[in-house]
Design a protein around this motif. Structure first.
Motif, PDB file in Angstrom:
ATOM      1  N   ARG A  70       0.832  -1.202   0.000  1.00 15.14           N
ATOM      2  CA  ARG A  70       0.000   0.000   0.000  1.00 15.14           C
ATOM      3  C   ARG A  70       0.867   1.252   0.000  1.00 15.14           C
ATOM      4  O   ARG A  70       1.852   1.328   0.735  1.00 15.14           O
ATOM      5  N   LEU A  71       0.476   2.242  -0.806  1.00 16.16           N
ATOM      6  CA  LEU A  71       1.152   3.541  -0.818  1.00 16.16           C
ATOM      7  C   LEU A  71       0.659   4.338   0.383  1.00 16.16           C
ATOM      8  O   LEU A  71      -0.470   4.827   0.402  1.00 16.16           O
ATOM      9  N   ILE A  72       1.508   4.473   1.391  1.00 14.33           N
ATOM     10  CA  ILE A  72       1.114   5.155   2.622  1.00 14.33           C
ATOM     11  C   ILE A  72       1.295   6.664   2.490  1.00 14.33           C
ATOM     12  O   ILE A  72       0.441   7.448   2.899  1.00 14.33           O
TER      13      ILE A  72
ATOM     14  N   GLN B 104      -4.873  14.802  -7.502  1.00 14.50           N
ATOM     15  CA  GLN B 104      -4.569  15.350  -6.178  1.00 14.50           C
ATOM     16  C   GLN B 104      -5.649  15.015  -5.152  1.00 14.50           C
ATOM     17  O   GLN B 104      -5.380  14.915  -3.965  1.00 14.50           O
ATOM     18  N   ASP B 105      -6.899  14.848  -5.605  1.00 12.04           N
ATOM     19  CA  ASP B 105      -7.984  14.601  -4.655  1.00 12.04           C
ATOM     20  C   ASP B 105      -8.281  13.112  -4.467  1.00 12.04           C
ATOM     21  O   ASP B 105      -9.211  12.739  -3.758  1.00 12.04           O
ATOM     22  N   GLU B 106      -7.489  12.240  -5.093  1.00  7.32           N
ATOM     23  CA  GLU B 106      -7.707  10.803  -4.921  1.00  7.32           C
ATOM     24  C   GLU B 106      -7.255  10.366  -3.533  1.00  7.32           C
ATOM     25  O   GLU B 106      -6.354  10.958  -2.945  1.00  7.32           O
ATOM     26  N   PRO B 107      -7.846   9.294  -2.972  1.00  9.60           N
ATOM     27  CA  PRO B 107      -7.420   8.796  -1.660  1.00  9.60           C
ATOM     28  C   PRO B 107      -5.951   8.395  -1.682  1.00  9.60           C
ATOM     29  O   PRO B 107      -5.431   7.952  -2.702  1.00  9.60           O
ATOM     30  N   SER B 108      -5.295   8.544  -0.527  1.00 10.54           N
ATOM     31  CA  SER B 108      -3.863   8.272  -0.451  1.00 10.54           C
ATOM     32  C   SER B 108      -3.552   6.782  -0.537  1.00 10.54           C
ATOM     33  O   SER B 108      -2.587   6.375  -1.162  1.00 10.54           O
ATOM     34  N   VAL B 109      -4.348   5.962   0.143  1.00  8.73           N
ATOM     35  CA  VAL B 109      -4.003   4.544   0.259  1.00  8.73           C
ATOM     36  C   VAL B 109      -4.425   3.789  -0.993  1.00  8.73           C
ATOM     37  O   VAL B 109      -5.603   3.591  -1.262  1.00  8.73           O
ATOM     38  N   LYS B 110      -3.422   3.395  -1.785  1.00  3.04           N
ATOM     39  CA  LYS B 110      -3.624   2.563  -2.968  1.00  3.04           C
ATOM     40  C   LYS B 110      -2.466   1.576  -3.033  1.00  3.04           C
ATOM     41  O   LYS B 110      -1.459   1.752  -2.352  1.00  3.04           O
TER      42      LYS B 110
END
Length: 426
Positions: free
Chosen positions: A114-116, A130-136
């Motif tokens: 996961r990208l923390i 920029q507005d996408e959730p951080s955790v992917k």
């Protein structure tokens, strides 16, 4: 009769007193239960509000009861946690600000992929809004197989890694740093765009290759002409010294061109290093080729070699490495001894020790730089291209080995090479 009546009244009084005591005890117990429950509810509410990240509630109760002291202590603890949380929030904000100020992609991945955390440059590189959730998950976002493989290997190995990756029309230096935070494992990744640096390096390599090629032809002509003159004795005796100087310098130029070509080749070396090499036999064979050179200088040339030491790599490069180190030791040692040793100490280890002039401590860290020369009598002895140790270091790096140097002025030097051991046969 009076006695009987008195006894009855006394017994009745005892019964009534017992019931009164029981009733009072029950009232006290009920009161204590209600009081304790009320105080516990207050403490529970304080903890609940703290869990909801509200660190402002105060426990207030008049008096000096134990619950009051416990409540005040809990309130102070919650306040302290609030302050610590604020400090942590500010530090995280500073960290994110610093990351966003960097123009290279920087991101942190956990063990699950996961990208923390990722900075603005990473979002642009990965094409994340920029507005996408951080955790992917990194493998869901990235489109570059080389980078995905690098990240996967870094997470699995849990070790610092560096690798150059060609992504589209650019070259990136990918670096990973594993770390542990709050008992969880993470890996920080940096991607530095080195496209311009690589282009300059490529131009430099092409220049060296071109110069090497152009110099080889006239040098060969000069050497050939000199050999003909010598063989046909077309020069008088008083000109032999001049002829010898021409020959010596033409050979020196040839060595320089040869070393330039080797250094250039090693910079872009892509051949597999999979040969099984008998390291002990290779060192012994090269030792024998230098016996005459050492004897010509009256040096005590020693070999202490463990048998059956095997490594994996490229035989041509390993021979070049050994020759460079032995040649330097003999060239710069005017008297005394040169010692070669091969032994196993976790690694396959080669040690070359001499009693030459020694190397100043300030120069040791620069020894493996191309064209670097030590500022003492060592640099004035025997010429040399200034590339021998740079070539040796590059060969060692290609084989994922290490080299160290110990030296004292007037006492000599000791070079120790450690290569990955394939096996040891007793």
């Amino acid at each position: 009769m009076i006695y009987i009546l008195s006894a009855i009244l006394f017994s009745a009084g005892q019964i009534i007193a017992g019931w009164v005591f029981f009733a009072l005890s029950s009232v006290i117990l009920i009161f204590n239960y209600i009081f304790i429950k009320s105080e516990l509810l207050k403490l529970e509410n304080m903890v609940k509000t703290a869990k909801e990240k509200d660190f402002t509630p105060k426990y207030v109760y008049p008096g000096l009861s134990e619950f009051n002291r416990l409540g005040i202590a809990t309130s102070e603890l919650i306040e302290s946690l609030g302050k610590l949380r604020e400090i942590r929030r500010l530090r995280e904000q500073e960290f994110i600000t610093i990351l966003n100020a960097m123009d290279m992609p920087v991101f942190i991945v956990d063990q699950e992929g996961r990208l923390i955390v990722h900075n603005k440059a990473s979002k642009s590189f990965m094409r994340i809004a920029q507005d996408e959730p951080s955790v992917k998950y990194y493998y869901e976002i990235l489109r570059y197989e080389e980078l995905i493989a690098f990240i996967k290997e870094a997470i699995v190995s849990e070790s610092q890694r560096e690798e150059k990756l060609e992504i589209e029309d650019s070259v990136f230096e990918a670096i990973s740093f594993p770390f542990i935070s709050r008992s969880e494992k993470f890996t920080l990744f940096l991607l530095e765009d080195v496209t311009v640096i690589e282009r300059v390096a490529k131009m430099e390599r092409e220049f060296i290759s071109s110069v090497s090629h152009e110099l080889r032809t006239p040098i060969s002509v000069i050497k050939g002409a000199l050999e003909i003159i010598e063989s046909e004795k077309l020069i008088k005796k008083n000109g032999e010294k001049f002829l010898s100087a021409i020959k010596e310098n033409s050979e020196r130029m040839e060595n320089l061109v040869s070393d330039l070509a080797k250094f250039n080749e090693l910079e872009v070396w892509k051949k597999p290093l999979e040969q099984e090499i008998d390291f002990s036999s290779t060192v012994k064979r090269i030792y024998e080729t230098f016996l005459q050179s050492a004897k010509g200088k009256n040096l005590d040339f020693k070999l202490n070699c463990e048998e059956g030491v095997f490594i994996k790599g490229d035989l041509f490069l390993i021979e070049e490495l050994i020759r460079n180190l032995v040649n330097n030791a003999i060239r710069y040692t005017e008297s005394g001894s040169v010692e070669l040793a091969v032994y196993v100490n976790v690694f396959a280890t080669l040690q070359v020790k001499d009693t030459g002039p020694g190397i100043p401590e300030r120069d040791i860290s620069y020894l493996f730089e191309p064209f670097f020369r030590v500022e003492n009598s060592r640099s004035r002895v025997g010429g040399g291209s200034g590339l021998g140790l740079a070539i040796s270091k590059r060969i060692i790096d290609l084989h994922k080995g290490k080299i160290s140097v110990e030296s004292k002025i007037g006492e000599g030097s000791k070079f120790t090479v450690q290569l990955i051991l394939l096996r040891k046969i007793n």
